[in-house]
Design a protein around this motif. Sequence first.
Motif, PDB file in Angstrom:
ATOM      1  N   ALA B  27       1.240  -1.312  -0.158  1.00  0.00           N
ATOM      2  CA  ALA B  27       0.142  -0.124   0.032  1.00  0.00           C
ATOM      3  C   ALA B  27       1.401   1.288   0.050  1.00  0.00           C
ATOM      4  O   ALA B  27       0.529   2.415  -0.858  1.00  0.00           O
ATOM      5  CB  ALA B  27      -1.252   0.657   1.171  1.00  0.00           C
ATOM      6  N   PHE B  28       1.875   1.209   0.625  1.00  0.00           N
ATOM      7  CA  PHE B  28       2.783   2.888   1.508  1.00  0.00           C
ATOM      8  C   PHE B  28       3.587   2.606  -0.019  1.00  0.00           C
ATOM      9  O   PHE B  28       3.831   3.587  -1.037  1.00  0.00           O
ATOM     10  CB  PHE B  28       4.040   2.353   1.801  1.00  0.00           C
ATOM     11  CG  PHE B  28       4.199   3.572   1.801  1.00  0.00           C
ATOM     12  CD1 PHE B  28       4.409   4.889   2.234  1.00  0.00           C
ATOM     13  CD2 PHE B  28       6.116   3.202   1.671  1.00  0.00           C
ATOM     14  CE1 PHE B  28       5.442   5.761   2.806  1.00  0.00           C
ATOM     15  CE2 PHE B  28       6.742   4.027   1.864  1.00  0.00           C
ATOM     16  CZ  PHE B  28       6.119   5.606   2.188  1.00  0.00           C
ATOM     17  N   ILE B  29       4.584   1.734  -0.664  1.00  0.00           N
ATOM     18  CA  ILE B  29       5.349   1.492  -1.959  1.00  0.00           C
ATOM     19  C   ILE B  29       4.394   2.324  -3.249  1.00  0.00           C
ATOM     20  O   ILE B  29       4.061   2.898  -4.171  1.00  0.00           O
ATOM     21  CB  ILE B  29       5.564   0.281  -2.750  1.00  0.00           C
ATOM     22  CG1 ILE B  29       6.850  -0.554  -1.836  1.00  0.00           C
ATOM     23  CG2 ILE B  29       5.952   0.644  -4.109  1.00  0.00           C
ATOM     24  CD1 ILE B  29       6.925  -1.548  -2.118  1.00  0.00           C
ATOM     25  N   PHE B  30       2.906   2.116  -3.245  1.00  0.00           N
ATOM     26  CA  PHE B  30       1.617   2.192  -4.652  1.00  0.00           C
ATOM     27  C   PHE B  30       1.461   3.725  -4.375  1.00  0.00           C
ATOM     28  O   PHE B  30       2.022   4.846  -4.676  1.00  0.00           O
ATOM     29  CB  PHE B  30       0.827   1.626  -4.022  1.00  0.00           C
ATOM     30  CG  PHE B  30      -0.407   2.376  -5.194  1.00  0.00           C
ATOM     31  CD1 PHE B  30      -0.381   2.267  -6.410  1.00  0.00           C
ATOM     32  CD2 PHE B  30      -2.264   3.049  -4.659  1.00  0.00           C
ATOM     33  CE1 PHE B  30      -1.385   2.590  -7.258  1.00  0.00           C
ATOM     34  CE2 PHE B  30      -2.330   3.334  -5.060  1.00  0.00           C
ATOM     35  CZ  PHE B  30      -2.428   3.042  -6.700  1.00  0.00           C
ATOM     36  N   MET B  31       1.164   4.427  -2.845  1.00  0.00           N
ATOM     37  CA  MET B  31       1.031   5.728  -2.129  1.00  0.00           C
ATOM     38  C   MET B  31       2.563   6.376  -2.572  1.00  0.00           C
ATOM     39  O   MET B  31       1.891   7.749  -3.485  1.00  0.00           O
ATOM     40  CB  MET B  31       0.868   5.685  -1.198  1.00  0.00           C
ATOM     41  CG  MET B  31      -0.650   5.440  -0.086  1.00  0.00           C
ATOM     42  SD  MET B  31      -0.981   5.494   0.653  1.00  0.00           S
ATOM     43  CE  MET B  31      -2.915   5.587   0.782  1.00  0.00           C
ATOM     44  N   PHE B  32       3.162   5.946  -2.325  1.00  0.00           N
ATOM     45  CA  PHE B  32       4.601   7.239  -2.685  1.00  0.00           C
ATOM     46  C   PHE B  32       4.936   7.137  -4.403  1.00  0.00           C
ATOM     47  O   PHE B  32       5.205   7.794  -4.307  1.00  0.00           O
ATOM     48  CB  PHE B  32       5.366   6.136  -1.783  1.00  0.00           C
ATOM     49  CG  PHE B  32       6.832   6.890  -1.757  1.00  0.00           C
ATOM     50  CD1 PHE B  32       7.260   7.888  -1.179  1.00  0.00           C
ATOM     51  CD2 PHE B  32       7.548   6.777  -2.472  1.00  0.00           C
ATOM     52  CE1 PHE B  32       8.536   8.887  -1.455  1.00  0.00           C
ATOM     53  CE2 PHE B  32       9.034   7.371  -2.729  1.00  0.00           C
ATOM     54  CZ  PHE B  32       9.399   8.381  -1.657  1.00  0.00           C
ATOM     55  N   GLY B  33       5.121   6.549  -4.688  1.00  0.00           N
ATOM     56  CA  GLY B  33       4.933   5.976  -6.085  1.00  0.00           C
ATOM     57  C   GLY B  33       4.045   6.598  -6.794  1.00  0.00           C
ATOM     58  O   GLY B  33       4.683   7.392  -7.946  1.00  0.00           O
ATOM     59  N   SER B  34       2.778   6.896  -6.408  1.00  0.00           N
ATOM     60  CA  SER B  34       2.170   7.925  -7.580  1.00  0.00           C
ATOM     61  C   SER B  34       2.721   9.125  -7.036  1.00  0.00           C
ATOM     62  O   SER B  34       1.651   9.958  -7.708  1.00  0.00           O
ATOM     63  CB  SER B  34       0.792   7.362  -6.583  1.00  0.00           C
ATOM     64  OG  SER B  34       0.252   7.702  -5.528  1.00  0.00           O
ATOM     65  N   ILE B  35       3.246   9.772  -5.794  1.00  0.00           N
ATOM     66  CA  ILE B  35       3.145  10.568  -5.394  1.00  0.00           C
ATOM     67  C   ILE B  35       4.933  11.557  -5.611  1.00  0.00           C
ATOM     68  O   ILE B  35       4.195  13.663  -5.862  1.00  0.00           O
ATOM     69  CB  ILE B  35       2.412  11.647  -4.039  1.00  0.00           C
ATOM     70  CG1 ILE B  35       2.125  12.783  -4.046  1.00  0.00           C
ATOM     71  CG2 ILE B  35       3.778  11.298  -3.049  1.00  0.00           C
ATOM     72  CD1 ILE B  35       1.040  13.756  -4.902  1.00  0.00           C
ATOM     73  N   VAL B  36       5.151  10.637  -5.043  1.00  0.00           N
ATOM     74  CA  VAL B  36       6.900  11.266  -5.363  1.00  0.00           C
ATOM     75  C   VAL B  36       7.310  11.686  -6.976  1.00  0.00           C
ATOM     76  O   VAL B  36       6.201  11.695  -7.950  1.00  0.00           O
ATOM     77  CB  VAL B  36       7.824   9.943  -5.529  1.00  0.00           C
ATOM     78  CG1 VAL B  36       7.864   9.023  -6.385  1.00  0.00           C
ATOM     79  CG2 VAL B  36       9.470  10.934  -5.485  1.00  0.00           C
ATOM     80  N   GLY B  37       7.420  13.296  -7.247  1.00  0.00           N
ATOM     81  CA  GLY B  37       7.707  14.087  -8.920  1.00  0.00           C
ATOM     82  C   GLY B  37       6.589  14.761  -8.923  1.00  0.00           C
ATOM     83  O   GLY B  37       6.725  15.840  -9.543  1.00  0.00           O
TER      84      GLY B  37
END
Lengths: 132, 111
Positions: B27-37
């Motif tokens: 869940a965290f990988i998905f969330m962080f990956g979608s907001i970083v950048g």
Amino acid sequence: MGEFTMADTDQSNRPLSPHLTIYRPQLTSVSSILIRITGNALIFCVFLIIWWLFAAATSEQYFIFADAILTSWFGELVLLCSLWAIWYHFLGGVRHLIWDRAIGLDLKTAEIFGWIVVIGSFLLTILTVILL
Amino acid sequence: MSSSKPIFGHHSEMKITSILLFFLVPAFIFMFGSIVGEDYAAVVKYFSRPWPAIITSLTIVIGLQHFQSGAQVLIEDYIRGSAHKLAIIFVKSVSYFLMVVGLYAIARMAF
């Protein structure tokens, strides 16, 4: 030469385990040690992400600075390596949870588990990069 | 019968945190990956939403607890004597420090 008796309370002279240098490396042992290495190395990624969050909570200028480092080629490389490390650690951890149920402890299954962890970690990393 | 023995030892604590992380980490990988950048405004807005704030906080707390148990086992296996105790104190300090900084950051963005 240390002499060990039943009443030996000198903790400092006891041998340390595991004795990595005296065993022939095998898939099962190397893949197990890699869980420990990836797990402990991930603290640097945790540090980086928490610093980035702290910068975002502090000010726009600080965020722009932290974000530039996190999204630089070096930052992206660290994040990519961490992504593989977390998936490897994840699959390796699942393997240990399965072993704790006393399932798959024979050598053949254990070696298959080892390959699943190694190959699976790369596949999950590629999949995550494609999806996100 | 001993009542002073902890119910949850190292191994058991490691197992409990790893089961929780089994759900939290993807869940965290998905969330962080979608907001970083994304830019500053988008990042602050994202972490002020309930689920990103809650999942990120849980991942930070439980992830660092898991790290504490893991690093302690590592230290027990490889470091002896007084360096052993110092190393454990160091690991716990770093881990609690990161935990509090992370929660502070999320709280500040959320409120």
